[in-house]
Design a protein around this motif. Structure first.
Motif, PDB file in Angstrom:
ATOM      1  N   ASP A 502     -14.773  11.550  -6.881  1.00  0.00           N
ATOM      2  CA  ASP A 502     -14.237  12.041  -5.615  1.00  0.00           C
ATOM      3  C   ASP A 502     -12.758  11.694  -5.478  1.00  0.00           C
ATOM      4  OD1 ASP A 502     -16.655  13.084  -4.791  1.00  0.00           O
ATOM      5  OD2 ASP A 502     -17.273  11.237  -3.772  1.00  0.00           O
ATOM      6  N   ILE A 503     -12.014  12.602  -4.863  1.00  0.00           N
ATOM      7  CA  ILE A 503     -10.617  12.339  -4.505  1.00  0.00           C
ATOM      8  C   ILE A 503     -10.637  11.709  -3.114  1.00  0.00           C
ATOM      9  CG2 ILE A 503      -8.336  13.324  -4.124  1.00  0.00           C
ATOM     10  CD1 ILE A 503      -9.205  13.621  -6.977  1.00  0.00           C
ATOM     11  N   THR A 504     -10.330  10.442  -3.023  1.00  0.00           N
ATOM     12  CA  THR A 504     -10.417   9.736  -1.747  1.00  0.00           C
ATOM     13  C   THR A 504      -9.219  10.075  -0.858  1.00  0.00           C
ATOM     14  OG1 THR A 504      -9.202   7.816  -2.564  1.00  0.00           O
ATOM     15  CG2 THR A 504     -11.598   7.823  -2.878  1.00  0.00           C
ATOM     16  N   PRO A 505      -9.356   9.894   0.457  1.00  0.00           N
ATOM     17  CA  PRO A 505      -8.203  10.095   1.358  1.00  0.00           C
ATOM     18  C   PRO A 505      -7.017   9.221   0.967  1.00  0.00           C
ATOM     19  CG  PRO A 505     -10.233   9.949   2.618  1.00  0.00           C
ATOM     20  CD  PRO A 505     -10.587   9.596   1.217  1.00  0.00           C
ATOM     21  N   GLU A 506      -7.300   8.007   0.491  1.00  0.00           N
ATOM     22  CA  GLU A 506      -6.205   7.106   0.091  1.00  0.00           C
ATOM     23  C   GLU A 506      -5.445   7.671  -1.114  1.00  0.00           C
ATOM     24  OE1 GLU A 506      -9.180   5.152   2.448  1.00  0.00           O
ATOM     25  OE2 GLU A 506      -9.397   6.151   0.498  1.00  0.00           O
ATOM     26  N   LEU A 507      -6.174   8.226  -2.066  1.00  0.00           N
ATOM     27  CA  LEU A 507      -5.530   8.812  -3.237  1.00  0.00           C
ATOM     28  C   LEU A 507      -4.708  10.038  -2.846  1.00  0.00           C
ATOM     29  CD1 LEU A 507      -4.992   9.022  -6.233  1.00  0.00           C
ATOM     30  CD2 LEU A 507      -7.239  10.147  -6.521  1.00  0.00           C
ATOM     31  N   LEU A 508      -5.251  10.854  -1.932  1.00  0.00           N
ATOM     32  CA  LEU A 508      -4.493  12.022  -1.464  1.00  0.00           C
ATOM     33  C   LEU A 508      -3.187  11.605  -0.809  1.00  0.00           C
ATOM     34  CD1 LEU A 508      -7.162  14.476   0.033  1.00  0.00           C
ATOM     35  CD2 LEU A 508      -5.701  14.854  -1.951  1.00  0.00           C
ATOM     36  N   THR A 509      -3.233  10.554  -0.020  1.00  0.00           N
ATOM     37  CA  THR A 509      -2.010  10.049   0.621  1.00  0.00           C
ATOM     38  C   THR A 509      -0.991   9.649  -0.433  1.00  0.00           C
ATOM     39  OG1 THR A 509      -3.261   9.275   2.529  1.00  0.00           O
ATOM     40  CG2 THR A 509      -1.077   8.306   2.191  1.00  0.00           C
ATOM     41  N   THR A 510      -1.458   8.973  -1.485  1.00  0.00           N
ATOM     42  CA  THR A 510      -0.567   8.565  -2.573  1.00  0.00           C
ATOM     43  C   THR A 510       0.050   9.778  -3.259  1.00  0.00           C
ATOM     44  OG1 THR A 510      -1.858   6.562  -2.982  1.00  0.00           O
ATOM     45  CG2 THR A 510      -0.449   7.332  -4.781  1.00  0.00           C
ATOM     46  N   LEU A 511      -0.780  10.771  -3.546  1.00  0.00           N
ATOM     47  CA  LEU A 511      -0.297  11.974  -4.236  1.00  0.00           C
ATOM     48  C   LEU A 511       0.708  12.744  -3.377  1.00  0.00           C
ATOM     49  CD1 LEU A 511      -3.660  13.259  -5.775  1.00  0.00           C
ATOM     50  CD2 LEU A 511      -1.825  12.038  -6.950  1.00  0.00           C
ATOM     51  N   ARG A 512       0.425  12.864  -2.084  1.00  0.00           N
ATOM     52  CA  ARG A 512       1.328  13.600  -1.204  1.00  0.00           C
ATOM     53  C   ARG A 512       2.669  12.906  -1.051  1.00  0.00           C
ATOM     54  NH1 ARG A 512      -3.664  14.649   3.006  1.00  0.00           N
ATOM     55  NH2 ARG A 512      -4.501  16.508   1.947  1.00  0.00           N
ATOM     56  N   GLY A 513       2.703  11.599  -1.312  1.00  0.00           N
ATOM     57  CA  GLY A 513       3.959  10.851  -1.204  1.00  0.00           C
ATOM     58  C   GLY A 513       4.790  10.873  -2.460  1.00  0.00           C
ATOM     59  N   MET A 514       4.256  11.498  -3.524  1.00  0.00           N
ATOM     60  CA  MET A 514       5.005  11.551  -4.776  1.00  0.00           C
ATOM     61  C   MET A 514       6.161  12.531  -4.690  1.00  0.00           C
ATOM     62  SD  MET A 514       1.848  11.414  -7.543  1.00  0.00           S
ATOM     63  CE  MET A 514       2.978  11.760  -8.888  1.00  0.00           C
ATOM     64  N   ASP A 515       7.223  12.234  -5.402  1.00  0.00           N
ATOM     65  CA  ASP A 515       8.409  13.089  -5.423  1.00  0.00           C
ATOM     66  C   ASP A 515       8.058  14.471  -5.976  1.00  0.00           C
ATOM     67  OD1 ASP A 515      11.163  13.751  -5.217  1.00  0.00           O
ATOM     68  OD2 ASP A 515      11.393  13.390  -7.375  1.00  0.00           O
ATOM     69  N   GLY A 516       8.422  15.499  -5.252  1.00  0.00           N
ATOM     70  CA  GLY A 516       8.204  16.878  -5.687  1.00  0.00           C
ATOM     71  C   GLY A 516       6.916  17.500  -5.201  1.00  0.00           C
ATOM     72  N   VAL A 517       5.986  16.709  -4.640  1.00  0.00           N
ATOM     73  CA  VAL A 517       4.712  17.257  -4.182  1.00  0.00           C
ATOM     74  C   VAL A 517       4.880  17.916  -2.813  1.00  0.00           C
ATOM     75  CG1 VAL A 517       2.374  16.707  -3.440  1.00  0.00           C
ATOM     76  CG2 VAL A 517       3.297  15.660  -5.509  1.00  0.00           C
ATOM     77  N   LYS A 518       4.482  19.175  -2.721  1.00  0.00           N
ATOM     78  CA  LYS A 518       4.536  19.895  -1.451  1.00  0.00           C
ATOM     79  C   LYS A 518       3.166  19.916  -0.762  1.00  0.00           C
ATOM     80  CE  LYS A 518       8.257  22.937  -3.039  1.00  0.00           C
ATOM     81  NZ  LYS A 518       8.698  24.345  -3.232  1.00  0.00           N
ATOM     82  N   THR A 519       2.115  20.051  -1.557  1.00  0.00           N
ATOM     83  CA  THR A 519       0.750  20.084  -1.028  1.00  0.00           C
ATOM     84  C   THR A 519      -0.185  19.407  -2.024  1.00  0.00           C
ATOM     85  OG1 THR A 519       1.154  22.210   0.068  1.00  0.00           O
ATOM     86  CG2 THR A 519      -1.140  21.560  -0.217  1.00  0.00           C
ATOM     87  N   ALA A 520      -1.142  18.659  -1.502  1.00  0.00           N
ATOM     88  CA  ALA A 520      -2.192  18.093  -2.340  1.00  0.00           C
ATOM     89  C   ALA A 520      -3.489  18.120  -1.552  1.00  0.00           C
ATOM     90  CB  ALA A 520      -1.858  16.663  -2.764  1.00  0.00           C
ATOM     91  N   MET A 521      -4.543  18.754  -2.127  1.00  0.00           N
ATOM     92  CA  MET A 521      -5.827  18.884  -1.434  1.00  0.00           C
ATOM     93  C   MET A 521      -6.978  18.665  -2.396  1.00  0.00           C
ATOM     94  SD  MET A 521      -5.385  22.227   1.012  1.00  0.00           S
ATOM     95  CE  MET A 521      -7.063  22.033   1.584  1.00  0.00           C
TER      96      MET A 521
END
Length: 525
Positions: A502-521
């Protein structure tokens, strides 16, 4: 093995067909609503006639129910809306007793014209009242047909054989169909004014209830004779009695009543009135036909997905079902993708097909798309209740079929209108069986849609894929498949990953904060 309950008395051939087709069946009749509610949860299908009342309350207890089949035409005793909301197919057999019902209407017309019931009673009472029963001929008379569907068409054909003129009123009757039937199409007022006999062959709806109201009965020709073998409630019974008592209406023959069983009715005993106890479908042939047909239809649905004569789902023959299955799987996955990505922003949806998909029955494909879309809003959704849920949400649905064939031998494209503009996804079938995404919001991409997935929109920059992989690895998420697409070098890119965890909410937050990321779901198929 699917399991069906037959809850009303039905010809034994129905149970025989279920068993021969591989469906387990119980015949349990005459149960009270509470008794039926206690056992209904065991069954995948319910076969009935007119006695069983399929209410919303009963359907609430029908946890495994997939199909309700009525051996007959009318479904007044089934809450179709409640069944649709729960994803249950409702079927009937509209053609099994058509000839029987039409013949009964013709018989009632003869009985009215020659006062046969009254003459029979008089003669058997020892009277010989030849002068009292002066009838009328049917030849050259005008028959007013209200409802020109299947049964109405048979009545019209028989009436023309009797050399009657037929005037038909039906909002859905085209000039071409009227010409084919050999009838004159007319509005209701014209029919009422001209008809010597009026016979009704229309379902009972809000539009047809009391279609022969007091006001409309007053518009009829003096001496008119009226037959109703369709549904009680089409005629204002009190106004009909007034017309008979006054002599404006010469006779009326009813096989159906507002309240049934009609053990008492003000019309009973009225001069010029004859009646039968809802015998329209009561012939040996009709009872056998509808029993066989409903068993075959329900078996097709439960065993192969074939849908025939459903009131709340597009028809899909047992032969079509296997052919359409991969296309419907593709459509449902694309719909699910759109529903998850667009979430609550959907306003309208266009479903386009081209190539091989455009040559198929479009309604099941549309139903599969909507099932996928609506799954974002409800856990218990299927092709039956998906259109119902879409309508509830005010979602405008449009189908477009293209004759052209593009880069793929078949293509299904879904375009949704959202607050942020139009969004489009497209897919095809590999080897004619494997659904594959080929376009996502204008970006070419090739991806499977299965299981747990991660969707990322990012700026196309060197090193990004490595950083994504590292972030997932640190979170203990294993990558199954990896799919990339981009608009142009250095522009916007799309990343679709299938993952084992599973992609956890915490991991999504980390991914969305990465440089260049516009959307992560996180997506789930």
């Amino acid at each position: 093995m699917p399991k069906v309950l037959i809850s009303d008395k039905m010809d034994p051939k129905a149970a025989q067909i279920f068993r021969e087709r591989g469906v387990e069946v119980d015949e349990i009749t005459d149960k009270s609503p509470e008794e039926l509610k206690d056992i209904i949860g065991r069954y995948d299908g319910l076969a009935l006639r007119s006695s069983t009342k399929v209410t919303g309350d009963l359907l609430e207890a029908a946890d495994n129910m997939k199909v309700v089949g009525r051996a007959g035409i009318g479904v007044d005793n089934i809450d179709v809306q409640a069944a649709s909301a729960k994803g249950i197919v409702v079927m009937n057999t509209p053609f099994g007793n058509s000839i029987t019902t039409a013949e009964h209407a013709i018989a009632m017309m003869f009985a009215l014209a020659r006062e046969i019931p009254q003459a029979d009673a008089s003669t058997q009472a020892g009277k010989w009242e030849k002068k009292k029963f002066m009838g009328v001929e049917l030849t050259s008379k005008t028959l007013g047909l209200i409802g020109a569907g299947n049964i109405g068409g048979i009545v019209a054909d028989r009436a023309r054989g009797l050399k009657m003129k037929v005037v038909a009123y039906d909002p859905f009757l085209t000039e071409e169909r009227a010409l084919e039937m050999g009838v004159e199409k007319a509005d209701l007022d014209t029919l009422l004014k001209r008809a010597d006999f009026i016979t009704l062959h229309t379902p009972l709806t809000d539009q047809t209830r009391n279609i022969l109201s007091k006001e409309n009965l007053a518009k009829t020709k003096k001496g008119v004779r009226i037959i109703n073998c369709a549904r009680g409630g089409l005629i204002d019974e009190a106004a009909l009695k007034e017309g008979l008592d006054s002599g404006h209406i010469a006779g009326a023959a009813l096989d159906v009543f507002v309240e049934e069983p009609a053990r008492e009715n003000p019309l009973f005993g009225t001069p010029g009135f004859i009646s039968t106890p809802h015998l329209g479908a009561s012939t040996t042939e009709a009872q056998v036909n509808v029993a066989i047909q409903i068993a075959e239809q329900m078996s097709d649905y439960l065993l192969s997905g074939g849908v025939t004569n459903a009131l709340n789902m597009p028809s899909l023959s047992a032969e079509e079902a296997p052919l359409l299955k991969p296309y419907m799987a593709l459509a449902e996955k694309l719909g699910s993708l759109v529903g998850q990505l667009a979430q609550d922003a959907l306003k309208s949806i266009a479903i386009e097909t081209e190539g091989a998909a455009a040559e198929l029955n479009q309604k099941p494909i549309t139903g599969a798309v909507l099932a996928g879309v609506m799954r974002a809003y409800s856990d218990s959704v299927n092709m039956v209740n998906a259109p119902f849920l879409a309508k509830e949400r005010g979602l405008d649905v449009r189908e477009v079929r293209h004759d052209r064939e593009g880069d793929y031998h078949t293509l299904v494209r879904i375009t949704v209108q959202t607050d942020e503009g139009d969004r489009s996804v497209a897919g095809t079938l590999f080897s004619n069986t494997e659904p594959r995404l080929v376009e996502l919001f204008g970006i070419k991409v090739e991806a499977d849609l299965a299981g747990k997935m991660l969707y990322v929109v990012n700026a196309d920059k060197a090193g990004f894929i490595g950083r994504i992989g590292s972030a997932l690895g640190e979170a203990g998420v294993n990558i199954g498949t990896f799919h990339l697409g981009r608009r142009a070098t250095g522009g916007e890119a799309v990343l679709l990953l299938s993952v084992d965890q599973d992609i956890t909410p915490e991991l999504l937050t980390t991914l969305r904060g990465m440089d260049g990321v516009k959307t992560a779901m996180a997506l789930d198929f």
